[in-house]
Design a protein around this motif. Structure first.
Motif, short mmCIF file in Angstrom:
data_model
loop_
_atom_site.label_atom_id
_atom_site.label_comp_id
_atom_site.label_asym_id
_atom_site.label_seq_id
_atom_site.Cartn_x
_atom_site.Cartn_y
_atom_site.Cartn_z
N LEU A 1 0.72 -1.35 0.07
CA LEU A 1 0.04 0.12 -0.25
C LEU A 1 1.40 1.24 0.24
O LEU A 1 1.16 1.62 -0.77
CB LEU A 1 -1.04 -0.14 1.35
CG LEU A 1 -1.71 1.23 1.29
CD1 LEU A 1 -2.66 0.61 -0.21
CD2 LEU A 1 -2.87 1.21 2.26
N ASN A 2 2.04 1.39 0.87
CA ASN A 2 2.64 2.52 0.92
C ASN A 2 3.42 2.93 -0.66
O ASN A 2 4.31 3.81 -1.00
CB ASN A 2 3.32 2.39 1.85
CG ASN A 2 4.87 3.50 2.37
OD1 ASN A 2 5.89 3.17 1.28
ND2 ASN A 2 4.49 4.67 2.23
N ARG A 3 3.77 1.30 -1.29
CA ARG A 3 4.82 1.38 -2.15
C ARG A 3 3.49 1.62 -3.33
O ARG A 3 4.42 3.01 -4.14
CB ARG A 3 5.07 0.49 -2.47
CG ARG A 3 6.56 -0.29 -1.87
CD ARG A 3 6.80 -1.47 -2.08
NE ARG A 3 8.03 -1.93 -0.86
CZ ARG A 3 9.15 -1.96 -1.87
NH1 ARG A 3 9.67 -1.72 -2.91
NH2 ARG A 3 10.54 -2.04 -0.65
N PHE A 4 2.35 1.61 -3.34
CA PHE A 4 1.44 2.41 -4.69
C PHE A 4 1.40 3.28 -4.49
O PHE A 4 1.45 3.83 -5.00
CB PHE A 4 0.11 1.22 -3.96
CG PHE A 4 -1.10 1.65 -5.02
CD1 PHE A 4 -1.05 0.57 -6.46
CD2 PHE A 4 -2.01 2.73 -4.79
CE1 PHE A 4 -2.02 1.58 -7.62
CE2 PHE A 4 -2.89 2.44 -5.41
CZ PHE A 4 -2.84 2.36 -6.61
N GLN A 5 1.30 3.62 -3.32
CA GLN A 5 1.07 5.42 -3.30
C GLN A 5 1.88 6.16 -3.39
O GLN A 5 1.88 7.11 -3.86
CB GLN A 5 0.43 5.84 -1.57
CG GLN A 5 -0.71 5.46 -0.68
CD GLN A 5 -0.60 5.30 0.41
OE1 GLN A 5 -1.93 6.44 0.81
NE2 GLN A 5 -1.08 4.25 0.96
N THR A 6 3.63 5.29 -2.86
CA THR A 6 4.39 6.59 -3.36
C THR A 6 4.61 6.39 -4.85
O THR A 6 5.16 7.24 -5.58
CB THR A 6 6.01 5.49 -2.91
OG1 THR A 6 5.65 5.39 -1.11
CG2 THR A 6 7.01 6.60 -3.42
N LEU A 7 4.27 5.48 -6.10
CA LEU A 7 4.36 5.69 -6.86
C LEU A 7 4.23 6.47 -7.68
O LEU A 7 3.71 7.05 -8.52
CB LEU A 7 4.06 4.65 -7.26
CG LEU A 7 4.87 2.94 -7.58
CD1 LEU A 7 4.54 1.13 -7.75
CD2 LEU A 7 6.16 3.12 -9.23
N ASP A 8 2.32 6.53 -7.09
CA ASP A 8 1.44 7.95 -7.49
C ASP A 8 1.84 9.55 -7.40
O ASP A 8 1.95 9.89 -8.31
CB ASP A 8 -0.28 6.97 -7.11
CG ASP A 8 -1.03 7.44 -7.06
OD1 ASP A 8 -0.98 8.60 -8.93
OD2 ASP A 8 -1.96 8.81 -6.45
N MET A 9 2.61 9.54 -6.61
CA MET A 9 2.69 10.67 -6.06
C MET A 9 4.38 10.50 -6.76
O MET A 9 4.01 11.90 -7.29
CB MET A 9 3.31 10.28 -3.99
CG MET A 9 4.10 11.83 -4.01
SD MET A 9 2.43 13.37 -4.22
CE MET A 9 1.72 12.81 -2.97
#
Length: 374
Positions: A169-177
């Protein structure tokens, strides 16, 4: 369907390709040993941030900038946890000029009210906003100061990313950011700026007052950053810059579950209909069409109504151009390790983004214990 697919894919390729090109057109700003001159009023609205404030306060304590050149204004937006106690305790040993004030509500947007309230109490020429769940780099204010001394700027957009955590979940959001930051930088590079993040956003107090702050969009709860950016771009288009500096990167915490992530993204999407920047609207439309196209073509391919080979070609085009933009961002933000999750994130993202866009058109959202209508 094949013609529509080709048109949307080409438009998307040209759009993201322009951001890739623009990303490199914004030069990296390197700090030098320059004497500090600029005075800042740092504004930090907060509501029930007791879990996050210790990290922020520690980073404030570590700032290297001369204490007499900045003040920090915390704005309490009706907190009912230990946030105030934490800040009060910190103040007893603080070397900095720090104060806590209460939010003066006047609109439908608590955060805009908090910033407006703090600007009234501020005493310095430059305003910088950040969030209570952020961590500030020690040369943060030095970066802005040197940039201001070098550039004739009235508004500065600066980089933001997520704290690294070992979860999908953190990595997914980081990619989006990283994608959003790449688009932000790319927009500046092609001289069509349209994005910013209120967690790292600076502007002259004079221009905030001149443009009457958030007047005209105070009915929308979110958008304290992009609506103001639009105003400044319209009034002073040549005096808005992006601070592409490693020492200026503010880190913030990603959402810890899918439900709060959904509410956050709906909150972000809610302001889209009120944006006045045509390029921003066009970008949002093309991105939404492309993600929707992927879902439609997948469905048609599964029922043998669309060529599997054509679908794979379109998927590869999107995969490649998205990866190129995120790769450039990951290098700048020193988060190259996050790319190991790119494939899985890429496959999920079209469904996630279309879902968020769809529900944001019909419902409000909940944020920090409050409900906001569409």
């Amino acid at each position: 369907m094949i013609l529509i697919s080709i048109i949307i894919t080409i438009l998307y390729l040209l759009l993201i390709g322009s951001f890739v090109f623009g990303f490199d057109k914004v030069p990296v700003f390197k700090l030098k040993d320059v004497g500090a001159k600029t005075k800042f009023s740092v504004i930090i609205p907060f509501r029930n941030e007791a879990n996050n404030l210790p990290d922020l306060l520690a980073s404030i304590n570590a700032l290297e900038y001369p204490n007499h050149l900045y003040e920090i204004i915390f704005v309490d937006d009706d907190s009912n946890d230990d946030s105030n106690d934490l800040i009060t305790k910190f103040l007893t040993n603080a070397r900095n000029d720090i104060k806590v004030i209460s939010n003066e509500r006047a609109s439908n947007s608590p955060k805009k009210d908090a910033i407006t309230t703090a600007v009234k109490h501020s005493k310095h020429k430059w305003i910088i906003t950040t969030d209570a769940d952020c961590i500030l780099p020690k040369y943060w204010l030095d970066s802005f100061d040197e940039f201001i001394q070098k550039k004739q700027s009235k508004c500065i957009v600066a980089p933001v990313t997520y704290v690294n955590e070992n979860s999908f979940l953190n990595r997914f959001q980081t990619l989006d950011m990283l994608s959003l930051q790449g688009t932000t930088i790319g927009g500046f590079g092609i001289k069509k700026p349209f994005l910013c993040n209120g967690a790292n956003f600076a502007y002259q107090k004079k221009i905030f007052l001149e443009l009457k702050g958030f007047d005209g969009n105070s009915n929308m709860a979110s958008g304290d950053d992009v609506f103001l950016l639009e105003k400044v771009i319209k009034a002073r288009p040549k005096m808005v810059n992006y601070l592409k500096c490693e020492q200026a990167i503010v880190t913030t915490k990603a959402q810890h579950n899918w439900n709060t992530l959904k509410e956050q993204r709906v909150r972000w999407a809610a302001k889209t209909s009120l944006l006045k920047n045509n390029f921003s609207k066009l970008t949002g439309l093309i991105v939404l069409l492309m993600n929707s196209l992927i879902i439609v073509l997948l469905t048609l391919t599964l029922i043998n109504e669309f060529s599997f080979k054509s679908f794979i070609y379109i998927l590869i085009i999107k995969f490649s151009i998205d990866f190129l933009l995120i790769y450039k961002s990951a290098l700048f933000f020193n988060q190259k390790h996050i790319l190991s999750t790119y494939l899985f994130g890429f496959l999920i993202y079209p469904f996630f983004s279309v879902f968020i866009a769809s529900i944001s058109m019909f419902r409000g959202y909940k944020w920090k214990g409050r409900s906001f209508k569409k």
